[in-house]
Design a protein around this motif. Sequence first.
Motif, PDB file in Angstrom:
ATOM      1  N   TYR A 135       8.518  -6.064  -8.026  1.00  0.00           N
ATOM      2  CA  TYR A 135       7.872  -6.249  -9.332  1.00  0.00           C
ATOM      3  C   TYR A 135       7.382  -7.677  -9.502  1.00  0.00           C
ATOM      4  O   TYR A 135       6.456  -7.958 -10.235  1.00  0.00           O
ATOM      5  CB  TYR A 135       8.809  -5.851 -10.497  1.00  0.00           C
ATOM      6  CG  TYR A 135      10.055  -6.727 -10.674  1.00  0.00           C
ATOM      7  CD1 TYR A 135       9.969  -7.953 -11.375  1.00  0.00           C
ATOM      8  CD2 TYR A 135      11.289  -6.352 -10.179  1.00  0.00           C
ATOM      9  CE1 TYR A 135      11.089  -8.753 -11.532  1.00  0.00           C
ATOM     10  CE2 TYR A 135      12.416  -7.137 -10.346  1.00  0.00           C
ATOM     11  CZ  TYR A 135      12.324  -8.337 -11.027  1.00  0.00           C
ATOM     12  OH  TYR A 135      13.411  -9.122 -11.206  1.00  0.00           O
ATOM     13  N   PHE A 136       8.031  -8.663  -8.747  1.00  0.00           N
ATOM     14  CA  PHE A 136       7.572 -10.055  -8.849  1.00  0.00           C
ATOM     15  C   PHE A 136       6.262 -10.221  -8.109  1.00  0.00           C
ATOM     16  O   PHE A 136       5.259 -10.636  -8.672  1.00  0.00           O
ATOM     17  CB  PHE A 136       8.613 -11.051  -8.305  1.00  0.00           C
ATOM     18  CG  PHE A 136       8.113 -12.454  -8.268  1.00  0.00           C
ATOM     19  CD1 PHE A 136       8.096 -13.232  -9.440  1.00  0.00           C
ATOM     20  CD2 PHE A 136       7.574 -13.016  -7.095  1.00  0.00           C
ATOM     21  CE1 PHE A 136       7.586 -14.515  -9.414  1.00  0.00           C
ATOM     22  CE2 PHE A 136       7.067 -14.297  -7.088  1.00  0.00           C
ATOM     23  CZ  PHE A 136       7.084 -15.053  -8.250  1.00  0.00           C
ATOM     24  N   ALA A 139       3.239  -8.407  -9.615  1.00  0.00           N
ATOM     25  CA  ALA A 139       2.715  -9.035 -10.826  1.00  0.00           C
ATOM     26  C   ALA A 139       2.058 -10.382 -10.483  1.00  0.00           C
ATOM     27  O   ALA A 139       1.002 -10.727 -11.045  1.00  0.00           O
ATOM     28  CB  ALA A 139       3.837  -9.239 -11.850  1.00  0.00           C
ATOM     29  N   ALA A 140       2.672 -11.063  -9.535  1.00  0.00           N
ATOM     30  CA  ALA A 140       2.110 -12.351  -9.134  1.00  0.00           C
ATOM     31  C   ALA A 140       0.721 -12.164  -8.530  1.00  0.00           C
ATOM     32  O   ALA A 140      -0.136 -13.045  -8.601  1.00  0.00           O
ATOM     33  CB  ALA A 140       3.044 -13.036  -8.120  1.00  0.00           C
ATOM     34  N   SER A 162       6.956  -5.493 -15.181  1.00  0.00           N
ATOM     35  CA  SER A 162       6.534  -6.904 -15.084  1.00  0.00           C
ATOM     36  C   SER A 162       5.023  -7.047 -15.327  1.00  0.00           C
ATOM     37  O   SER A 162       4.285  -6.064 -15.188  1.00  0.00           O
ATOM     38  CB  SER A 162       6.882  -7.456 -13.701  1.00  0.00           C
ATOM     39  OG  SER A 162       6.150  -6.752 -12.721  1.00  0.00           O
ATOM     40  N   PRO A 164       1.744 -10.264 -15.026  1.00  0.00           N
ATOM     41  CA  PRO A 164       1.442 -11.680 -14.719  1.00  0.00           C
ATOM     42  C   PRO A 164       1.227 -12.479 -16.013  1.00  0.00           C
ATOM     43  O   PRO A 164       0.760 -11.895 -16.998  1.00  0.00           O
ATOM     44  CB  PRO A 164       0.145 -11.569 -13.904  1.00  0.00           C
ATOM     45  CG  PRO A 164      -0.480 -10.265 -14.307  1.00  0.00           C
ATOM     46  CD  PRO A 164       0.628  -9.360 -14.696  1.00  0.00           C
ATOM     47  N   ILE A 172      -3.129 -17.182 -12.777  1.00  0.00           N
ATOM     48  CA  ILE A 172      -1.764 -16.599 -12.836  1.00  0.00           C
ATOM     49  C   ILE A 172      -0.780 -17.695 -12.487  1.00  0.00           C
ATOM     50  O   ILE A 172      -0.837 -18.278 -11.403  1.00  0.00           O
ATOM     51  CB  ILE A 172      -1.619 -15.418 -11.867  1.00  0.00           C
ATOM     52  CG1 ILE A 172      -2.545 -14.269 -12.278  1.00  0.00           C
ATOM     53  CG2 ILE A 172      -0.161 -14.917 -11.814  1.00  0.00           C
ATOM     54  CD1 ILE A 172      -2.633 -13.142 -11.286  1.00  0.00           C
ATOM     55  N   VAL A 175       5.301 -14.940 -13.927  1.00  0.00           N
ATOM     56  CA  VAL A 175       5.499 -13.482 -14.092  1.00  0.00           C
ATOM     57  C   VAL A 175       6.542 -13.269 -15.178  1.00  0.00           C
ATOM     58  O   VAL A 175       7.563 -13.938 -15.206  1.00  0.00           O
ATOM     59  CB  VAL A 175       5.986 -12.849 -12.770  1.00  0.00           C
ATOM     60  CG1 VAL A 175       6.469 -11.415 -13.002  1.00  0.00           C
ATOM     61  CG2 VAL A 175       4.883 -12.880 -11.726  1.00  0.00           C
TER      62      VAL A 175
END
Length: 606
Positions: A135-136, A139-140, A162, A164, A172, A175
């Motif tokens: 999820y990191f 989103a990143a 999540s 960004p 970006i 997150v």
Amino acid sequence: MRITSRRILAIALGGLLLVLAVGHAERQARASYLAKAKARTETALGLTTNALAAYLARYEVTPQLLADFEAVRLLVTFPADPVRRAAINRLLEDRNSVIGSSDIYIMQMNGETIAASNHARPDSFIGQTFSYRPYFFDAAAGKAARFYALGTTSGVRGYYFSAPVRDLAGRIAGVIAVKVGVDAPEAAWRGSEFRIFVTDPEGIVFLSSEPEWLYGSIQPLTTERLARTAASRRYSDAALRELSVSTSTSAGVPLMRMIANGAAHDHVATAQVMPSAGWTVHVLLDSAGALTEARIATAGVALALCLIGAAGLVVVQRRARVAERLAFAAQAKADLERRVAERTADLARVNAHLEQEVAERKATEAELRAAQANLVRVGKLAALGQMSAALSHEINQPLAAARNYADSAAILLDRGDLARARENIGLILSLIDRIGAIGRHLRNAARKPNQRLSPIALPALLEETQVIVAGRLAAADAVLELDLPPDLPPVMAGATRLQQVLVNLVTNAADAIEGLTDRRITLSARASGDRVTIRVRDRGPGVAPAIAERIFDPFFTTKGVGLGLGLSISYNIVKDFGGEITLRAADPGAEFTVTLPAALPAEAAA
Ligand code: ADP
């Protein structure tokens, strides 16, 4: 009942049919109840999936909303500013409690957490790095992402959403993640009849109504699977293992065998992939209930079939018994007919025999009659001989005596003894009288019996009779008492012969009482119905029982001078009148009863 091979065959066939029918019924029942269970399970699966989707949907947009907050964007733009961090920590804490999520936190692009709703807790995420979580990095990379996993810090399972976070320049720069607890939906599953679990794409159980299945895999744990799981650290340090799972189908319904509460259970299994959540929801229903219901239904069918079979058997047996009874009745009838025919033949034989016997009897009877007639003739001759002997005796004696007296009289006349000669002549005369008396008696006896009878009035007849017996009564010094009712009807008789009877009886009575103290003779007469009874009773010695039977016989006498004809003649006379004469012991004395028919009034008048 005879057991025939046909019957055995029928019973075997019936049994086979029953087994086949019950087998078929069992399959049908199993298919039906399993299909019903499957339908129910599918309904439960739909409800479960919808509930889960609805639960997650509540949080889906939260990260993006927060990411757009000015303050949040300022924080990722100036991540080192402690004032901003503190402000955002409070903001996140506040939002977290409002929306009911587990945690909300913000990471900078290296994965380090710079703000978190749990900032104040000892196990706070602040400073932790989550760069390995999909999820990191999703989103990143600019995508809104989601992921479910066991928290590496908290050890609590959660679903992560999540988004960004862009800095003020639009790049970006961080997150933001929202972790949602999954205990609540899972707890809702417990206590229901269904067993529910959720697997990840690798087949590992992440949520489950059965705690023992958690982190178990329903697919083989291959190295690739383990490597993929390790990369995302979805299960942190939890020990993964393979669950004992086997699948099969019964009546077209897929079954899954799993171990629950220490025992293997077959389940009706349904599953649905939830693409949005990235997992698969499984809903199972223990098949035991459906199978038990199927067995009960089958048992019911078997019972019904048995009952029908038993009823059929009863009907068949009853029909057999009726047929047997009919056969028996027919046999009995035939037997009876045969016996009747036999008896008829027997009877015919007996009849023929009887007819023969009757003919023989008739012949014998004719012979007997001839013999009897002969005997009668002989009897008559005997009686005649007897009578002749008696007569010659009775007559010869006085004749011999008379001859002697006559011889003596001749001698006395020669001697001139006239007085004694006269005396002898007197004796001769009395002897002649005696012979005359016998003659008279016999004449009377020989009189034709069938003379016409006429009504006789007893009182008048008795007057004459008294005159006749007066001499004998006087000689015996006897008294004759008469006892006649005035209304005595006349009797049907012949006057002279009836008088002879009465004279006989009175004379015999006088003979009997001669020399005794009580010398009364009673002559009474009474009418009763159409008969008149005349009784002559004396108080003499009576008639000894030994000779009572013989006194009516001709020439029976106990008297030295008796002829023994009186009662015999009287008997025949009374018989001729249609009456009877009997003797009765009167104690003392004898009583002779003469019963005669009374004259009818018309006859009496004539
Ligand atoms: P007979 O008087 O000549 O003897 P009967 O025929 O009249 O003949 O009687 C036959 C016998 O019956 C008698 O000899 C006597 O023994 C008996 N008998 C008749 N009448 C009487 C009487 N009244 N009492 C006792 N004996 C009787």
